[in-house]
Motif scaffolding. Structure first.
Motif, mmCIF file in Angstrom:
data_model
loop_
_atom_site.group_PDB
_atom_site.id
_atom_site.type_symbol
_atom_site.label_atom_id
_atom_site.label_comp_id
_atom_site.label_asym_id
_atom_site.label_seq_id
_atom_site.Cartn_x
_atom_site.Cartn_y
_atom_site.Cartn_z
ATOM 1 N N GLU A 36 0.826 -1.207 0.000
ATOM 2 C CA GLU A 36 0.000 0.000 0.000
ATOM 3 C C GLU A 36 0.860 1.258 0.000
ATOM 4 O O GLU A 36 0.593 2.224 -0.720
ATOM 5 N N MET A 37 1.903 1.257 0.808
ATOM 6 C CA MET A 37 2.794 2.410 0.857
ATOM 7 C C MET A 37 3.424 2.658 -0.507
ATOM 8 O O MET A 37 3.519 3.797 -0.996
ATOM 9 N N ARG A 38 3.868 1.546 -1.137
ATOM 10 C CA ARG A 38 4.498 1.648 -2.437
ATOM 11 C C ARG A 38 3.509 2.215 -3.467
ATOM 12 O O ARG A 38 3.838 3.075 -4.271
ATOM 13 N N GLU A 40 0.862 4.026 -2.935
ATOM 14 C CA GLU A 40 0.643 5.463 -2.682
ATOM 15 C C GLU A 40 1.769 6.295 -3.274
ATOM 16 O O GLU A 40 1.544 7.343 -3.903
ATOM 17 N N GLU A 41 2.985 5.808 -3.065
ATOM 18 C CA GLU A 41 4.134 6.544 -3.571
ATOM 19 C C GLU A 41 4.079 6.637 -5.096
ATOM 20 O O GLU A 41 4.323 7.690 -5.681
#
Lengths: 960, 111
Positions: A36-38, A40-41
């Motif tokens: 998820e973080m990736r 978003e990035e």
């Protein structure tokens, strides 16, 4: 790994194993967060959400691969794959349920019976005594040869005297006892007739010295234990009851304390009840009653008052007492032995004094016995296992025989399991080759196959637990039966044994099943993994064949099973032949239409101080009672004959050493006391002289009748009528504890009878010497066996006898009421039991072996389907094909027989002592055993052979 | 993937320990920091970070707990244990020795 690190790692591993789902969830969440973080990035960088997700997954390099890598890092991957292997194995085995079940059951049988035997070994040989600080206990021992009286007692082995001391010897040592070196105590076993109020019991009595219970640190269940003051030999003696006897025979009555009980008529006072589970350390058996050692003399000669017994005949010099010591901490066994050496030497001098004169007078003292006796040193050996240090010797042979038998069964079961696995792995060669081609390592394949073997073994071990309990129950109930038992099993002290699996035994069971799994599983697994995948895949097309080596291995296993079958078949055949001989042997008397029963009236009260008048009055009273019974029973309608004898024929024995003028040998003779007309009634021919008459009674001249064998042994075959016989002189009365008729009067021989059976049908080397005297000439006829001849059905006769006795209102139970045929049966029940035991083992062994043979042959036929098809296509007849299959079996059988018969014959020598007039090299038995095995093998092979002959050549070839 | 980074792959453990020694972090943050501090020189495949973290955890050098992240979501935070600190010290010393030795060799002028 340092212990400090375990602090962190162990909980983690445990968590991975036991909280599998939680751990998986965490892993999922963690990687999900990263994704998820990736994403978003990536979106922030301007990608579409679709693109961002794809890029994120690519960057991570595949979600599932990463998860798998993480799992590998958890350090339990081997466990997880093991679990997977086993789950896989279960599925595979479940596909062939019948075969798997058979293997599991046969393994269970093998492991279970072995576990049962191990439990015996554990309980008898390995477990220490249940007493306080058993390691302090020691057993006294001295060399046995001299104690056996310098060979004065024929037929006794010196070894059996190693651990026993005489009453006087023990008292001498006890007098020099120093508690701060070692406490001493003694115990010995005697059988006793115990009466309480109107009940009567035949019991095992433990005779103990006053120091016995203090030494054993035994706390009573009730009342008190015997103490040194009880062992002084004055006043009314005290008695303790065994827990089992009190609970089971007396109903655990709480009012037993201070009650009088009579033992052989002598009055004792009950002072206590031994705790549950108390057994003597020597005999290993729970005693029924426990009595002071000081009363041993009067119990050895029951009912013989002191006035009739010379001081020299009081049994004090006989070695029958076991001596134990509790050695103080810090004192070694050697030091303790050295401390008592002086007292022991003094006691030896006493023994020599007591024996020498008496044995010299009858010409049985061997010169040099003194020196031998004096040289013997007292030693203490480890007593923490009690008698078991001694019993080890006695129970070794029976346990080895049992272990051998169950070991063979286990081996056959293992061979079957190995065969099954070999066949299955051969059938799966194609599949395994594909696995290997797809990257499974060799160790993966071995692991998979091996875990199948382990699954079978563990399942077998689980099945073994109830089976071993059942076997143990069967064995112990056989061991404690009061009926005559297999001699070789009787040496196992059964009283201590319980049906339960203690931890060590349970661990043995599990260990054994893992070991069997290793043994039968390793070869098939390695053999299967050796196969090169390309070869298999090239050469095979739908059909399967197996490597030559594997096929040979399988036949070798079956061959070994045949060998074992014949090894157990031969002794079983010998037992069977022996049993048949026993059943058809001529007993030397007419057994048809004959019913027997035994009466044991309550003994009159007596004490060793009794006078002659009292004794004679009692004798008359009991004779009058027996004569009353005779007349009542004789009056029963349909009874054509009646007679009586003290010792039941084929049901008991008394041996003694008769003193015959001019005879210098050491032969013994059997003894019985009979009624007038006994031989005529029993159908035993009188050869010389006369039978006893009504006049041969207490007031008449002492008379005897002997058998042919006796005349041969003691009179060199010359006419003995009118010659004299010493019944009670010299050694006889003391050594064999017979209730002597008239005790010391010279006895005249008035008749000779033909030999007939005495105590046992199974007697090698002809009949024993037997002396008969009239029971009416005995003061001490405390029981009598009656023989009733009647043509009526036995059930009717039984009822009539019971009725007749009820009329007498004597309150005397009728015992051993049975037909003479039943008595003969009972006499050989020992041999029947051995045959049954051997038969069970043999049937199991053969059934398993034939199962193995069937498996191999059936499999071999399937493997050769193509070949058979071709043979038939070019003209082979079905009968020819059948012969071909049978030939293969015959080869296995022949090799098995050639190897097995010599082995079976040499094993038979171990059981030679149990056989009755059958040689261990009996050609008929060997032939019969081979034939039986051949027939069974033929039956096992017939179905596969028939199937082979029914192969349809078209189908077989179309498979290609 | 270029050759030089392979050499560093084996020392991934050391890098992770060092980064975690400064402050407890979640996997994503470790990944970001790694790229940051090495100036994008070290090409650590994102995925290989996790098996490495799990291995270190099983070895007892780092320990994990679930906490709220800065953006208010649940994340697994790793921190160094006492054992981990000792291990890092040892490994860092080893690394310094090794790298010094290697750079020494590499800087040798051809005679």
């Amino acid at each position: 790994m340092s212990p400090k690190r375990w602090l962190y790692t162990v909980p983690l591993r445990l968590r991975s194993i036991f909280r599998r789902r939680r751990v998986e969830q965490d892993l999922d969440d963690e990687l999900q967060y990263h994704l998820e973080m990736r994403i978003e990035e990536n979106i922030a960088k301007g990608m579409s959400s679709e693109e961002a997700r794809r890029a994120a997954l690519i960057a991570l390099g595949g979600l599932d691969q990463r998860k798998e890598e993480c799992r590998d890092m958890q350090g339990i991957d081997w466990l997880v794959s093991l679990q997977r292997n086993f789950r896989h194995s279960f599925r595979r085995l479940a596909k062939a349920p019948v075969l798997s079940l058979v293997v599991i059951l046969s393994l269970g049988l093998g492991i279970g019976s072995n576990t049962a035997i191990f439990s015996l070994i554990y309980q008898i040989l390995l477990r220490p005594l249940p007493v306080e600080n058993p390691d302090e206990l020691a057993l006294g021992t001295t060399p046995g040869a001299a104690k056996a009286g310098g060979g004065a007692f024929p037929g006794t082995s010196p070894d059996s005297y190693m651990y026993v001391f005489s009453y006087l010897q023990f008292r001498e040592l006890e007098r020099h006892q120093q508690q701060n070196v070692a406490e001493l105590a003694a115990s010995g076993f005697k059988s006793a007739e115990v009466a309480l109020e109107n009940q009567k019991f035949f019991c095992g009595a433990l005779m103990v010295s006053g120091g016995y219970f203090p030494l054993m640190r035994t706390r009573p269940h009730m009342g008190r234990t015997l103490i040194p003051a009880d062992d002084q030999g004055d006043g009314i003696p005290a008695a303790m009851l065994g827990y089992g006897f009190w609970k089971n025979k007396l109903g655990g009555r709480p009012d037993i304390l201070n009650k009088p009980i009579r033992i052989f008529g002598q009055v004792f006072t009950v002072v206590g009840v031994a705790p549950k589970g108390f057994c003597d350390m020597i005999m290993g058996a729970p005693p029924d009653v426990i009595l002071p050692l000081a009363t041993a003399t009067s119990l050895s000669n029951p009912s013989i008052p002191k006035f009739m017994m010379p001081e020299s005949d009081n049994n004090s010099h006989f070695s029958w007492i076991y001596m134990m010591a509790r050695i103080k901490r810090g004192v070694t066994r050697e030091q303790a032995a050295a401390f008592y050496a002086g007292a022991y030497a003094a006691s030896v001098e006493q023994q020599i004094q007591a024996w020498k004169g008496r044995l010299e007078s009858v010409g049985r003292w061997k010169p040099g016995t003194e020196d031998q006796y004096r040289k013997g040193q007292l030693k203490f050996i480890d007593g923490s296992h009690g008698l078991n240090s001694i019993a080890k010797e006695g129970s070794k042979t029976p346990i080895i025989i049992l272990m051998l038998a169950t070991g063979l069964v286990l081996f056959i079961a293992m061979a079957n399991a190995a065969n099954l696995l070999l066949a299955r792995s051969a059938a799966r060669r194609g599949e395994l080759a594909i696995c290997a081609a797809m990257g499974a390592s060799r160790s993966n394949i071995v692991g998979q196959l091996f875990s199948e073997a382990m699954t079978l073994a563990i399942a077998g071990g689980i099945v073994a637990i109830p089976l071993s309990l059942a076997t143990l129950h069967f064995l112990i109930s056989m061991l404690v039966q009061t009926a005559p038992l297999a001699d070789f099993l009787r040496r196992i002290p059964a009283g201590l044994l319980t049906v339960q699996l203690e931890w060590p035994v349970f661990l043995y069971c599990m260990g054994l099943s893992l070991l069997t799994g290793l043994l039968f599983g390793l070869y098939p697994a390695l053999a299967a993994a050796r196969v090169a995948p390309n070869k298999v895949l090239n050469q095979e097309s739908g059909q399967f064949s197996e490597a030559l080596g594997t096929a040979r291995m399988r036949k070798a296993l079956v061959c070994a099973q045949v060998v074992i079958s014949i090894i157990v078949l031969i002794p079983t055949g010998l037992f069977l032949k022996s049993l048949v001989k026993l059943m058809t042997v001529d007993p030397g008397l007419r057994t048809e239409n004959l019913v027997m029963f035994r009466l044991l009236p309550n003994r009159a009260e007596w004490s060793p101080e009794q006078s002659r008048e009292m004794l004679e009055a009692q004798a008359k009273q009991s004779q009058a009672f027996f004569e009353q019974v005779e007349s009542e029973v004789a009056a029963i309608p349909g009874v054509t004959g009646l007679t009586s004898a003290k010792m039941p024929l084929l049901g008991g024995f008394t041996y003694f050493h008769p003193a015959v003028e001019g005879y210098t040998g050491s032969s013994s003779a059997g003894y019985n006391e009979i009624a007038p007309g006994f031989f005529r009634q029993m159908g035993i021919p009188l050869l010389l002289g006369r039978e006893f008459t009504e006049h041969d009674n207490l007031t008449g001249q002492m008379v005897a009748i002997v058998n042919e064998q006796f005349v041969k042994t003691f009179f060199a075959g010359q006419n003995p009528i009118g010659r004299r016989l010493g019944l009670g002189k010299g050694m006889a009365s003391t050594m064999y504890q017979i209730n002597m008729p008239g005790i010391y009067g010279p006895t005249e021989i008035v008749g000779v009878v033909k030999d007939s059976f005495y105590s046992s049908i199974k007697r090698e080397g002809g009949h024993p010497n037997v002396v008969y005297t009239p029971w009416r000439q005995n003061y001490f006829v405390n029981f009598l066996t009656f023989y009733v001849r009647s043509a009526l059905p036995s059930a009717q006769v039984f009822a009539q006898i019971r009725n007749a006795l009820q009329k007498l209102n004597a309150n005397v139970p009728v015992e051993d009421l049975r037909t003479m045929e039943e008595q003969v049966e009972l006499n050989i029940s020992n041999d029947r039991q051995i045959f049954q035991l051997a038969g069970i083992v043999t049937v199991i062994a053969m059934a398993l072996a034939m199962m193995g043979l069937y498996g191999v042959m059936a499999y071999s036929v399937i493997r050769r389907t193509r070949e058979i098809g071709i043979r038939m296509a070019i003209g082979a007849k079905p009968a020819g094909i059948r012969r071909m299959v049978l030939r293969e079996m015959m080869l296995i059988l022949a090799i098995g027989l050639v190897l097995g018969i010599p082995a079976g014959l040499s094993i038979s020598r171990v059981v030679a002592s149990q056989l009755f007039s059958v040689s261990t090299y009996d050609p008929f038995v060997v032939a019969g055993a081979s034939l039986a095995l051949g027939l069974a093998a033929f039956a096992a092979t017939y179905l596969p052979a028939w199937r082979a002959s029914r192969v349809d050549p078209l189908n077989a070839l179309r498979c290609e | 993937m270029s050759k030089p980074s392979d050499l560093v792959q084996g020392t991934l453990d050391l890098l992770i320990l060092k980064i975690l020694a400064l402050q407890p972090m979640n996997g994503w943050a470790v990944n970001q920091r790694l790229r940051q501090v090495s100036g994008e020189v070290l090409q650590v495949t994102e995925g290989s970070l996790y098996p490495a973290l799990h291995k270190l955890e099983q070895e007892g050098w780092i320990t994990a707990e679930w906490k709220q992240s800065e953006n208010n979501r649940r994340a697994k935070y790793y921190s160094l244990t006492r054992l981990g600190r000792q291990h890092l010290k040892k490994e860092a010393a080893n690394w310094n020795r090794l790298s010094a030795a290697i750079s020494h060799v590499v800087q040798l002028e051809e005679a």
